[in-house]
Design a protein around this motif. Sequence first.
Motif, PDB file in Angstrom:
ATOM      1  N   PRO A   5      34.369  40.078  37.955  1.00  0.00           N
ATOM      2  CA  PRO A   5      33.632  41.177  37.299  1.00  0.00           C
ATOM      3  C   PRO A   5      34.420  42.479  37.195  1.00  0.00           C
ATOM      4  CG  PRO A   5      32.184  39.988  38.790  1.00  0.00           C
ATOM      5  CD  PRO A   5      33.565  39.408  38.985  1.00  0.00           C
ATOM      6  N   ALA A   6      35.352  42.726  38.130  1.00  0.00           N
ATOM      7  CA  ALA A   6      36.151  43.950  38.069  1.00  0.00           C
ATOM      8  C   ALA A   6      37.043  43.985  36.837  1.00  0.00           C
ATOM      9  CB  ALA A   6      37.003  44.075  39.337  1.00  0.00           C
ATOM     10  N   ASN A   7      37.326  42.816  36.290  1.00  0.00           N
ATOM     11  CA  ASN A   7      38.185  42.746  35.093  1.00  0.00           C
ATOM     12  C   ASN A   7      37.387  42.848  33.795  1.00  0.00           C
ATOM     13  OD1 ASN A   7      40.712  42.461  36.351  1.00  0.00           O
ATOM     14  ND2 ASN A   7      40.383  40.266  36.663  1.00  0.00           N
ATOM     15  N   LEU A   8      36.049  42.819  33.896  1.00  0.00           N
ATOM     16  CA  LEU A   8      35.222  42.805  32.695  1.00  0.00           C
ATOM     17  C   LEU A   8      35.481  43.992  31.771  1.00  0.00           C
ATOM     18  CD1 LEU A   8      32.987  41.549  31.001  1.00  0.00           C
ATOM     19  CD2 LEU A   8      31.305  42.757  32.448  1.00  0.00           C
ATOM     20  N   PRO A   9      35.572  45.236  32.290  1.00  0.00           N
ATOM     21  CA  PRO A   9      35.840  46.366  31.367  1.00  0.00           C
ATOM     22  C   PRO A   9      37.139  46.201  30.586  1.00  0.00           C
ATOM     23  CG  PRO A   9      35.147  47.183  33.515  1.00  0.00           C
ATOM     24  CD  PRO A   9      35.406  45.706  33.673  1.00  0.00           C
ATOM     25  N   MET A  79      46.314  43.675  34.346  1.00  0.00           N
ATOM     26  CA  MET A  79      47.543  43.392  35.092  1.00  0.00           C
ATOM     27  C   MET A  79      47.560  44.106  36.450  1.00  0.00           C
ATOM     28  SD  MET A  79      50.347  43.545  31.994  1.00  0.00           S
ATOM     29  CE  MET A  79      51.729  43.458  33.128  1.00  0.00           C
ATOM     30  N   LEU A  80      47.109  45.363  36.474  1.00  0.00           N
ATOM     31  CA  LEU A  80      47.072  46.104  37.738  1.00  0.00           C
ATOM     32  C   LEU A  80      46.077  45.477  38.712  1.00  0.00           C
ATOM     33  CD1 LEU A  80      47.257  49.808  36.472  1.00  0.00           C
ATOM     34  CD2 LEU A  80      48.995  48.575  37.779  1.00  0.00           C
ATOM     35  N   ASN A  81      44.916  45.072  38.217  1.00  0.00           N
ATOM     36  CA  ASN A  81      43.926  44.428  39.089  1.00  0.00           C
ATOM     37  C   ASN A  81      44.472  43.138  39.684  1.00  0.00           C
ATOM     38  OD1 ASN A  81      41.793  46.199  39.155  1.00  0.00           O
ATOM     39  ND2 ASN A  81      40.662  45.248  37.478  1.00  0.00           N
ATOM     40  N   ILE A  87      48.483  41.274  46.138  1.00  0.00           N
ATOM     41  CA  ILE A  87      49.080  41.925  47.299  1.00  0.00           C
ATOM     42  C   ILE A  87      48.110  41.964  48.481  1.00  0.00           C
ATOM     43  CG2 ILE A  87      49.991  44.112  48.201  1.00  0.00           C
ATOM     44  CD1 ILE A  87      51.080  44.670  45.400  1.00  0.00           C
ATOM     45  N   PHE A  88      46.846  42.343  48.204  1.00  0.00           N
ATOM     46  CA  PHE A  88      45.881  42.546  49.289  1.00  0.00           C
ATOM     47  C   PHE A  88      44.924  41.370  49.484  1.00  0.00           C
ATOM     48  CE2 PHE A  88      47.029  46.828  47.840  1.00  0.00           C
ATOM     49  CZ  PHE A  88      47.458  47.394  49.026  1.00  0.00           C
ATOM     50  N   GLY A  89      44.993  40.402  48.601  1.00  0.00           N
ATOM     51  CA  GLY A  89      44.134  39.234  48.751  1.00  0.00           C
ATOM     52  C   GLY A  89      42.715  39.442  48.277  1.00  0.00           C
ATOM     53  N   GLN A  90      42.424  40.564  47.657  1.00  0.00           N
ATOM     54  CA  GLN A  90      41.095  40.829  47.122  1.00  0.00           C
ATOM     55  C   GLN A  90      41.187  41.860  46.009  1.00  0.00           C
ATOM     56  OE1 GLN A  90      38.767  42.408  50.335  1.00  0.00           O
ATOM     57  NE2 GLN A  90      39.884  44.340  50.426  1.00  0.00           N
ATOM     58  N   MET A  91      40.161  41.882  45.170  1.00  0.00           N
ATOM     59  CA  MET A  91      40.144  42.844  44.078  1.00  0.00           C
ATOM     60  C   MET A  91      39.963  44.248  44.631  1.00  0.00           C
ATOM     61  SD  MET A  91      40.671  41.042  41.392  1.00  0.00           S
ATOM     62  CE  MET A  91      40.220  42.084  40.017  1.00  0.00           C
ATOM     63  N   PRO A  92      40.443  45.287  43.926  1.00  0.00           N
ATOM     64  CA  PRO A  92      40.342  46.667  44.428  1.00  0.00           C
ATOM     65  C   PRO A  92      38.904  47.129  44.598  1.00  0.00           C
ATOM     66  CG  PRO A  92      41.064  46.630  42.135  1.00  0.00           C
ATOM     67  CD  PRO A  92      41.114  45.225  42.623  1.00  0.00           C
ATOM     68  N   GLY A  93      38.676  47.979  45.637  1.00  0.00           N
ATOM     69  CA  GLY A  93      37.361  48.547  45.853  1.00  0.00           C
ATOM     70  C   GLY A  93      37.052  49.646  44.862  1.00  0.00           C
TER      71      GLY A  93
END
Length: 225
Positions: A5-9, A79-81, A87-93
Amino acid sequence: MLFHPANLPYWLFLGMGIGLFLLVIVSGGDDGDGDGDLDAEGDGGFEMGQALGWIGFGKAPLILLLATDLSLWGLFGWMLNVTIAGIFGQMPGNLLSGAVLGVSLGLAVAGGGLLARPMGKALATFGEDVSADRLIGCNGTVSSAVIPDDRDGRIGQVNAIDAARNLVSINAVFPEWATVRPVLGDKVLVIDRREQVYFVIVRNSLDEQNWLNSSTSQASQKGDS
């Protein structure tokens, strides 16, 4: 994480950008807006014109610039997401998501500004009339420091807008009889062509009035003969 969902926008931005590209292709590149000239008065206006030119305004049809910016925004954001998730194993907060949104927008605007001019030139090839004479009678803006006299043996540059609203960069001089030398930012009228060089005069000047009177007189003489 491709369809997280974080990539939806960013998928939406990319989809809108592609949709606008398709609209540009279908419409033949006519965005229905003005010619993209950046009017500037005084030093402050000139600086604003430079800033808008840096992000692409006036270098390509607005709809094409918007399509590029939206597409790049979607691509860079996605690409940034994905990079952060790797790197962190999860999507950004929430906080990092806001940073990704801003950084990707900045990269998209900068990238769109760099691509605007070559895209504008490429788009010109899709115009209905591809002949060099199509620019005679069209308006333009001086993009070099000055436009030399035809007798100087040098040339200047003008960003002209053809009848299909395509932006074309042309080599230009001003005719020997003209009294006003066009300089950077001046609005000019393309009145003639010789090989790969166009003749221009400053808009709303005495030179333009003299040229219009001369053209009207010649047309009348042809009609009477």
